[in-house]
Design a protein around this motif. Structure first.
Motif, PDB file in Angstrom:
ATOM      1  N   ASP A  58      -1.331   1.272  -5.535  1.00 37.65           N
ATOM      2  CA  ASP A  58      -2.537   2.086  -5.723  1.00 37.65           C
ATOM      3  C   ASP A  58      -3.710   1.243  -6.241  1.00 37.65           C
ATOM      4  O   ASP A  58      -4.866   1.466  -5.873  1.00 37.65           O
ATOM      5  N   ARG A  59      -3.401   0.252  -7.068  1.00 44.59           N
ATOM      6  CA  ARG A  59      -4.450  -0.554  -7.686  1.00 44.59           C
ATOM      7  C   ARG A  59      -4.790  -1.814  -6.907  1.00 44.59           C
ATOM      8  O   ARG A  59      -5.938  -2.270  -6.924  1.00 44.59           O
ATOM      9  N   PHE A  60      -3.796  -2.405  -6.230  1.00 47.02           N
ATOM     10  CA  PHE A  60      -3.988  -3.764  -5.724  1.00 47.02           C
ATOM     11  C   PHE A  60      -3.803  -3.927  -4.214  1.00 47.02           C
ATOM     12  O   PHE A  60      -4.039  -5.023  -3.699  1.00 47.02           O
ATOM     13  N   ALA A  61      -3.418  -2.883  -3.497  1.00 49.39           N
ATOM     14  CA  ALA A  61      -3.265  -3.019  -2.041  1.00 49.39           C
ATOM     15  C   ALA A  61      -4.614  -3.294  -1.384  1.00 49.39           C
ATOM     16  O   ALA A  61      -4.711  -4.113  -0.457  1.00 49.39           O
ATOM     17  N   GLY A  62      -5.678  -2.635  -1.850  1.00 46.00           N
ATOM     18  CA  GLY A  62      -6.999  -2.872  -1.275  1.00 46.00           C
ATOM     19  C   GLY A  62      -7.488  -4.298  -1.502  1.00 46.00           C
ATOM     20  O   GLY A  62      -7.895  -4.982  -0.545  1.00 46.00           O
ATOM     21  N   PRO A  63      -7.463  -4.802  -2.744  1.00 44.69           N
ATOM     22  CA  PRO A  63      -7.849  -6.198  -2.970  1.00 44.69           C
ATOM     23  C   PRO A  63      -6.999  -7.194  -2.184  1.00 44.69           C
ATOM     24  O   PRO A  63      -7.516  -8.235  -1.765  1.00 44.69           O
ATOM     25  N   ARG A  64      -5.732  -6.885  -1.971  1.00 49.13           N
ATOM     26  CA  ARG A  64      -4.893  -7.766  -1.140  1.00 49.13           C
ATOM     27  C   ARG A  64      -5.490  -7.901   0.258  1.00 49.13           C
ATOM     28  O   ARG A  64      -5.597  -9.012   0.800  1.00 49.13           O
ATOM     29  N   HIS A  65      -5.882  -6.796   0.858  1.00 51.53           N
ATOM     30  CA  HIS A  65      -6.471  -6.852   2.193  1.00 51.53           C
ATOM     31  C   HIS A  65      -7.790  -7.625   2.189  1.00 51.53           C
ATOM     32  O   HIS A  65      -8.098  -8.350   3.150  1.00 51.53           O
ATOM     33  N   ASP A  66      -8.552  -7.508   1.116  1.00 48.38           N
ATOM     34  CA  ASP A  66      -9.791  -8.274   1.022  1.00 48.38           C
ATOM     35  C   ASP A  66      -9.509  -9.770   1.024  1.00 48.38           C
ATOM     36  O   ASP A  66     -10.220 -10.552   1.668  1.00 48.38           O
ATOM     37  N   ARG A  67      -8.472 -10.181   0.316  1.00 48.23           N
ATOM     38  CA  ARG A  67      -8.144 -11.609   0.257  1.00 48.23           C
ATOM     39  C   ARG A  67      -7.621 -12.104   1.611  1.00 48.23           C
ATOM     40  O   ARG A  67      -7.889 -13.237   2.013  1.00 48.23           O
ATOM     41  N   LEU A  68      -6.889 -11.271   2.329  1.00 47.75           N
ATOM     42  CA  LEU A  68      -6.445 -11.658   3.663  1.00 47.75           C
ATOM     43  C   LEU A  68      -7.629 -11.787   4.611  1.00 47.75           C
ATOM     44  O   LEU A  68      -7.655 -12.668   5.479  1.00 47.75           O
ATOM     45  N   ALA A  89       5.607   0.010  16.827  1.00 42.30           N
ATOM     46  CA  ALA A  89       4.198  -0.384  16.828  1.00 42.30           C
ATOM     47  C   ALA A  89       3.792  -0.845  15.433  1.00 42.30           C
ATOM     48  O   ALA A  89       4.166  -0.238  14.433  1.00 42.30           O
ATOM     49  N   GLU A  90       3.037  -1.925  15.352  1.00 44.49           N
ATOM     50  CA  GLU A  90       2.539  -2.451  14.080  1.00 44.49           C
ATOM     51  C   GLU A  90       1.412  -1.572  13.566  1.00 44.49           C
ATOM     52  O   GLU A  90       0.408  -1.379  14.249  1.00 44.49           O
ATOM     53  N   ARG A  91       1.598  -1.017  12.354  1.00 40.18           N
ATOM     54  CA  ARG A  91       0.566  -0.170  11.775  1.00 40.18           C
ATOM     55  C   ARG A  91      -0.068  -0.800  10.542  1.00 40.18           C
ATOM     56  O   ARG A  91      -0.873  -0.172   9.887  1.00 40.18           O
ATOM     57  N   GLU A  92       0.336  -2.026  10.240  1.00 37.11           N
ATOM     58  CA  GLU A  92      -0.206  -2.682   9.064  1.00 37.11           C
ATOM     59  C   GLU A  92      -1.496  -3.405   9.437  1.00 37.11           C
ATOM     60  O   GLU A  92      -1.481  -4.355  10.217  1.00 37.11           O
ATOM     61  N   PRO A  93      -2.652  -2.982   8.915  1.00 36.72           N
ATOM     62  CA  PRO A  93      -3.925  -3.579   9.327  1.00 36.72           C
ATOM     63  C   PRO A  93      -4.193  -4.890   8.614  1.00 36.72           C
ATOM     64  O   PRO A  93      -5.199  -5.070   7.956  1.00 36.72           O
ATOM     65  N   SER A  94      -3.263  -5.831   8.715  1.00 34.21           N
ATOM     66  CA  SER A  94      -3.392  -7.095   8.013  1.00 34.21           C
ATOM     67  C   SER A  94      -4.249  -8.065   8.802  1.00 34.21           C
ATOM     68  O   SER A  94      -4.053  -8.257   9.997  1.00 34.21           O
ATOM     69  N   ALA A  95      -5.175  -8.696   8.107  1.00 32.20           N
ATOM     70  CA  ALA A  95      -6.001  -9.700   8.758  1.00 32.20           C
ATOM     71  C   ALA A  95      -5.170 -10.862   9.258  1.00 32.20           C
ATOM     72  O   ALA A  95      -5.587 -11.600  10.140  1.00 32.20           O
ATOM     73  N   GLU A  96      -3.960 -11.051   8.696  1.00 30.83           N
ATOM     74  CA  GLU A  96      -3.135 -12.172   9.104  1.00 30.83           C
ATOM     75  C   GLU A  96      -2.574 -12.003  10.507  1.00 30.83           C
ATOM     76  O   GLU A  96      -1.993 -12.926  11.060  1.00 30.83           O
TER      77      GLU A  96
END
Length: 558
Positions: A36-46, A545-552
Motif C-alpha cells: 500500500d505504501r511502496f508499490a507506487g514508488p517501486r514503479h517510479d524507480r523502474l 497474460a502479463e498484467r504487471e505494468p512493470s517498466a522492466e
C-alpha cells in the motif's frame, strides 16, 4: 475481541503443508501494508531505469553526478556499520534456501551465509514459500532434512553457525502467486522484493535480535541512490511497524549494476542508518555493462566470457573504488564470487582451479576487502587462508583507507581495455551454458554446477547477452566467421543434439526461452522475466497474460 487482520493481498498459489505458517493473516497484512505504501514508488524507480537505458542507448555516458557532489565531498558522515554478528565477514558462502542447502551452509564454517532467494533460486512457488520455511526453522534451530535415499541432514553445532544475510528478489521481479489491489481496485502481481523482505522480517526479526544477531539483508540489482532511498524508507517503516529500534535492520548493497558504480557514495548516504557495506557483485556487473552499452559499437564489445578477468583495468577501477568508498564511510567492502566446484574425479583440474581461487582472494585481501564470497564449502579453507594472512586477528580492515586510489569515470568506462577477441569456442560455450542453465532453472533449480563452475542467473545473463550483442554488433570471431543468428542457430542445434534427455527434462522449453532472450530483435532486460511469466506460474490459463505494468518489460533497441 480477536479479529482477523485485513489485507490488500490475495494468495492465488496452492497452499501446501505448513504454508499457512508463513502466509498467516498477520504476515500477509504486514506485506499488504508494504505494498500500500511502496508499490507506487517501486514503479517510479523502474520507470527511472527505463529512461536511463534509453538515454545510454542514444549516446549519453554514465558519470558521477554533479548535483550530489556535496555528498561525495563531505568527509564527515558515516554509515551505521556492522550489526551484531557481522563484525567479521571474511568468508561468506552463498546458496539457495532449500533445507539441504540451508543445512550445508550453516555447517560450512563460513562467517556469513547469504541466504539467496534471488539469482541462486528458481522462483517457483514452492521454492519461495518453502525457502521461507527453511529460514524460519533454521533460525529456531529446528531444521532437519531427510533425503529420498534416507540420509538425514541437521545442523551439527547451532552455536557456531554463520550469520544469516537474506537476499530478496530484485525490484524488477514480481510474485504472481500473490496479488495486491491497487488504489483503483485492480489486482496486480505483488512485488517479489516486498514479499520476500516482508515475510522474512515479520516472522524472524525479533527472534534474530533475541539470539544476538539481527534482520540483515543483501539488496540486489540496485541502480541508483533513489532506489536505495526507497529501501531505507521501507526499513524505517518496518522497524516502526514491528516495534524494532531504528537501525536494527542492516543492509549490504550489491554494486552489481553499471549505473550503481557511479553512485556508491550516494547509495551509502541514503542507507546510512541501516547500511553495513557494499559488495562487488562482479558477474551481474559485467552483465549490466553489456545490457546498458550493448548497442554502442565495438568499443563496448567484451571478449569470450572466460577472458573477462578481475585484473582488467576497468574491473580494477570498479573494485578499488568500492573499497575506498566503503572504508571512507566505515562500511564493509565484500569481494566477489569464486564459483569453482571441486572435481574429485580430476585432481589436476581442481588443483589448478584452487590456485586461481587463492590468487583471486589474495588480490582482494591485499586490495583492502574485508571479506569475500565462495559458492562451495570446499573453497572456504583456501579463501580463509588468504584473508587470515592479511587480517590476522583483526575482524576487518576498515582502517585501510586506500588514499592512493583515484578512479575517474573514464576508467570505469574503459571497456575497450578488455580487448574484444571472440572465438567460436566462446560462442558455443555461451550457448551451452545458457541452454543448460535455463533447463535446470525451469525445473526449479537456480544454482547449477556446469563444467566445474556454479552457474546462477547472473552468469547465464552474461552468456546470453554476449550472444545478443555479438550478433547485433556484427562481431567477427578470431577464426574469421561473422556471428549471425544463423550461426548461433546452427551451433544451438549441435549443442542440443549432444545433451542428454532424461525423463522430465525441460530442453524444449529452454530452447524456446533461449531464442526469446538471445536471438530476438528486442533485448529482454532480464532473462528470468519472460521465463517466469511463461513457465513458473502455478495458476489457470486465465493468468497467462502479463498484467504487471512493470517498466522492466520494455527495452530499447539500439
Amino acid at each position: 475481541m480477536n479479529t482477523t487482520p485485513t489485507t490488500s493481498l490475495t494468495v492465488t498459489g496452492p497452499l501446501r503443508d505448513r504454508y499457512d505458517e508463513i502466509l498467516s493473516p498477520e504476515a500477509l497484512a504486514f506485506v499488504g501494508e508494504l505494498h500500500d505504501r511502496f508499490a507506487g514508488p517501486r514503479h517510479d524507480r523502474l520507470a527511472d531505469r527505463m529512461k536511463r537505458r534509453y538515454e545510454l542507448g542514444n549516446g549519453r555516458d554514465l558519470a558521477f553526478m554533479p548535483e550530489t557532489a556535496s555528498i561525495r565531498e563531505d568527509a564527515g558522515w558515516r554509515v551505521a556499520g556492522a550489526g551484531p554478528g557481522l563484525e567479521d565477514r571474511r568468508i561468506e558462502i552463498t546458496g539457495p534456501c532449500d533445507p539441504k542447502m540451508t543445512i550445508n551452509a550453516l555447517n560450512s564454517g563460513a562467517n556469513v551465509w547469504l541466504a539467496d532467494l534471488e539469482d541462486a533460486t528458481s522462483p517457483t512457488w514452492a521454492n519461495i514459500v518453502e525457502g521461507q520455511l527453511s529460514l524460519f526453522d533454521a533460525i529456531r534451530d529446528q531444521l532437519e532434512f531427510t533425503s529420498p535415499e534416507g540420509k538425514n541432514y541437521r545442523v551439527t553445532d547451532p552455536s557456531r553457525t554463520p550469520t544469516i544475510v537474506m537476499r530478496p528478489r530484485g525490484w524488477h521481479l514480481v510474485e504472481k502467486h500473490i496479488e495486491h489491489a491497487d488504489r483503483t481496485g485492480q489486482q496486480l502481481a505483488a512485488s517479489a522484493s516486498l514479499v520476500d523482505f516482508g515475510l522474512y522480517a515479520f516472522h524472524n526479526a525479533h527472534e534474530l535480535v533475541r539470539r544476538g544477531r539481527g534482520p540483515y539483508f543483501y539488496l540486489p540489482k540496485i541502480e541508483s541512490h533513489r532506489e536505495a532511498r526507497l529501501w531505507n524508507e521501507i526499513f524505517t517503516f518496518a522497524e516502526e511497524r514491528l516495534g524494532l529500534a531504528h537501525g536494527t535492520i542492516r543492509a549490504t548493497v550489491l554494486i552489481e549494476t553499471f549505473p550503481a558504480a557511479f553512485e556508491m557514495d550516494e547509495i551509502l548516504y541514503e542507507l546510512r542508518d541501516h547500511c553495513a557495506g557494499l559488495n562487488a557483485g562482479r558477474w551481474d556487473y559485467v552483465f549490466s555493462i553489456i545490457k546498458n552499452y550493448r548497442g554502442r559499437g565495438q568499443w563496448f564489445v567484451l571478449p569470450d566470457r572466460d577472458r573477462i578477468l578481475m585484473t582488467l583495468p576497468f574491473m580494477r577501477a570498479y573494485t578499488e573504488l568500492l573499497v575506498q568508498t566503503c572504508h571512507r564511510r566505515k562500511a564493509h567492502a565484500i569481494g566477489g564470487m569464486s564459483a569453482f566446484i571441486p572435481n574429485r574425479r580430476s585432481p589436476e583440474v581442481t588443483e589448478r582451479a584452487l590456485e586461481r581461487v587463492a590468487a583471486d582472494k589474495r588480490r582482494e585481501a591485499t586490495d583492502g576487502f574485508d571479506g569475500s564470497w565462495v559458492a562451495h564449502p570446499d573453497l572456504i579453507p583456501v579463501a580463509r587462508a588468504e584473508f587470515d594472512r592479511v587480517l590476522g586477528e583483526r575482524p576487518n580492515q576498515l582502517d585501510r583507507m586506500r588514499d592512493d586510489v583515484h578512479v575517474t569515470a573514464r576508467e570505469l568506462l574503459d571497456i575497450r581495455s578488455a580487448g574484444g577477441e571472440v572465438t567460436l569456442a566462446g560462442v558455443r560455450a555461451n550457448i551451452s551454458i545458457t541452454v543448460r542453465y535455463l533447463e535446470a532453472w525451469l525445473r526449479g533449480i537456480g544454482a547449477v554446477a556446469l563444467d566445474n563452475l556454479m552457474e546462477d542467473a547472473a552468469t547465464a545473463e552474461i552468456s546470453r547477452s554476449q550472444l545478443w550483442q555479438w550478433i547485433h554488433q556484427d562481431t567477427v570471431t578470431a577464426e574469421g566467421e561473422q556471428i549471425t543468428r544463423q550461426l548461433v542457430e546452427r551451433l544451438l542445434r549441435e549443442v542440443l543434439a549432444d545433451l542428454p534427455t532424461p525423463e522430465g527434462h525441460k530442453l524444449a522449453e529452454a530452447e524456446d526461452v533461449f531464442r526469446e532472450v538471445a536471438l530476438q530483435e528486442v533485448f529482454p532486460t532480464f532473462l528470468t522475466v519472460p521465463a517466469y511469466t511463461r513457465y513458473l506460474v502455478e495458476r489457470g490459463p486465465s493468468a497467462e497474460a502479463e498484467r504487471e505494468p512493470s517498466a522492466e518489460r520494455e527495452s530499447v533497441t539500439a
